[in-house]
Enzyme design. Structure first.
Site, mmCIF file in Angstrom:
data_model
loop_
_atom_site.group_PDB
_atom_site.id
_atom_site.type_symbol
_atom_site.label_atom_id
_atom_site.label_comp_id
_atom_site.label_asym_id
_atom_site.label_seq_id
_atom_site.Cartn_x
_atom_site.Cartn_y
_atom_site.Cartn_z
ATOM 1 N N ALA A 305 -11.848 48.792 57.707
ATOM 2 C CA ALA A 305 -12.523 47.481 58.263
ATOM 3 C C ALA A 305 -11.055 46.646 58.858
ATOM 4 C CB ALA A 305 -13.212 46.525 57.374
ATOM 5 N N TYR A 306 -9.833 46.574 58.198
ATOM 6 C CA TYR A 306 -8.896 46.000 58.547
ATOM 7 C C TYR A 306 -8.249 46.458 59.956
ATOM 8 C CZ TYR A 306 -4.310 43.579 58.374
ATOM 9 O OH TYR A 306 -3.121 42.926 58.596
ATOM 10 N N HIS A 307 -8.298 47.980 60.005
ATOM 11 C CA HIS A 307 -7.698 48.310 61.190
ATOM 12 C C HIS A 307 -8.761 48.425 62.223
ATOM 13 C CE1 HIS A 307 -3.852 49.171 59.382
ATOM 14 N NE2 HIS A 307 -4.549 49.714 58.122
#
Length: 402
Positions: A305-307
């Site tokens: 999700a972060y990337h």
């Protein structure tokens, strides 16, 4: 650093009695209450100042010279006093050392959380010590010098004993070893990993505690008790037998030190990971890689999700984990560039209002076990998050994720 090293060598070589702790907000006056200075347990005052240990008169006291080697300031006359009015119609029965002097670093709110050493020069004839030499660590580097020798000094821990033993690197009994645990036989041959100790400790956790804040504090205590017991089994006999050479001593001291540092670095994270899962917070990643190969302790909801450029940045969270946060909190500011509001979990017993203001302006939100909130200045308590609050908020935030 050479000045600190020289000071440690000097007090280890002489007949000094060491008392070590991290300064709490109550010690430094950061909570805003009327303070008389650093708390010293009664049994230590009794050992070092035996002349006041009586009830023949009200509040017997003596003075001793207090020198601060870590800071340039004049010596002061500290007062060791036995508040014994319980024997004269009152209720008080405690021993303290007070009057550390105006401007003492022991009573500077900005030193809340600092690792502090008091070296009392014991009287060889068993009388009162005449003075104490104080070192308040001013940087993480100085604290690392001590903790690399004796292991993690957590907030609330009180360590005392002969300086030569504590600074020698092989003293085992900072706190009493609890022998009630029937540890696996295999651990007597090979030291278990941190995960193995925590898994074993699960069978000894308090049954009545169902909140994550209470559970964390209880579990850390039990896990540390077990660690000390296993360490004693592996090291005590070797120490008793003595060493054939200096190299043998150094090798064992390094082994003990490395093991203590390894435990200190991972214990708190492992406990949090277990508690997240137990209380329904499933969406998190540990040691996920962000920009510049940085690895925050916890990333929410996941590294993917972060990337993912399509995932809303406002729904990303990061939790850094620091047993103590004084000075060290700045290390976490650039671990995840996409996250503006950084959460920091700590066991530190309070911060000054100036320290808290600086953290808040840098985008750091403190997560602190509920039982420690009262140790923080009243003006900031409402802004602290409990561990339960943090977990509940993130469960709600990621409720729609698969």
């Amino acid at each position: 650093m050479s000045g600190f090293h020289n000071w440690l060598f000097e007090i280890a070589a002489k007949n000094h009695f060491l008392y070590i702790k991290r300064l709490s907000a109550n010690d430094t006056g950061a909570t805003g209450g009327h303070q008389v200075g650093l708390y010293i347990p009664s049994n230590i005052v009794e050992k070092l100042i035996p002349s006041i240990n009586h009830t023949h008169e009200l509040n017997p006291s003596v003075f001793l010279t207090a020198h601060v080697s870590s800071h340039e300031r004049p010596d002061s006359e500290a007062r060791a006093i036995y508040y014994n009015n319980r024997f004269f119609g009152g209720t008080r029965n405690e021993k303290r050392i007070t009057r550390w002097g105006r401007g003492s670093p022991l009573q500077n709110p900005e030193n809340t959380g600092a690792l502090t050493l008091l070296a009392f020069n014991q009287d060889e004839q068993g009388g009162d010590c005449s003075g104490v030499d104080v070192w308040v660590c001013v940087s993480p580097d100085e604290e690392d010098v001590i903790e690399s020798v004796m292991g993690e000094v957590i907030p609330g821990m009180l360590i005392s004993g002969p300086a030569s033993e504590i600074l020698g690197g092989l003293t085992l009994h900072h706190v009493p070893v609890n022998h009630r645990y029937n540890i696996p036989n295999a651990w007597k041959q090979q030291f278990p990993s941190g995960s193995e100790i925590i898994s074993y400790a699960a069978g000894h956790y308090a049954k009545h505690s169902d909140g994550p804040d209470e559970q964390l504090v209880d579990r850390r205590r039990i896990e540390y008790d077990i660690f000390l017991l296993v360490e004693e089994l592996h090291v005590l006999d070797i120490i008793r037998k003595g060493f054939g050479s200096v190299d043998e001593f150094i090798a064992l001291a390094n082994s003990v030190s490395n093991r203590r540092k390894s435990r200190a670095g991972k214990s708190l994270e492992l406990h949090l990971e277990h508690l997240f899962t137990e209380h329904g917070l499933r969406h998190f990643a540990t040691q996920a890689v962000t920009e510049g190969n940085k690895k925050p302790d916890f990333l929410f909801p996941s590294a993917e999700a972060y990337h993912n450029v399509g995932f809303p940045e406002e729904n990303l969270r990061m939790l850094a984990v620091k047993t103590t946060c004084k000075d060290r909190w700045r290390q976490i500011l650039n671990e995840a560039d996409k996250i503006r509001q950084i959460h920091l979990f700590t066991l530190q017993e309070g911060v000054s209002q100036a320290q808290y203001k600086e953290m808040r302006e840098a985008g750091v939100r403190l997560v602190v076990p509920y039982s420690l909130h009262k140790k923080y200045p009243e003006a900031v308590r409402d802004e602290l998050m409990t561990l339960r609050d943090f977990i509940v908020e993130l469960i709600g935030l990621y409720a729609e994720l698969p």
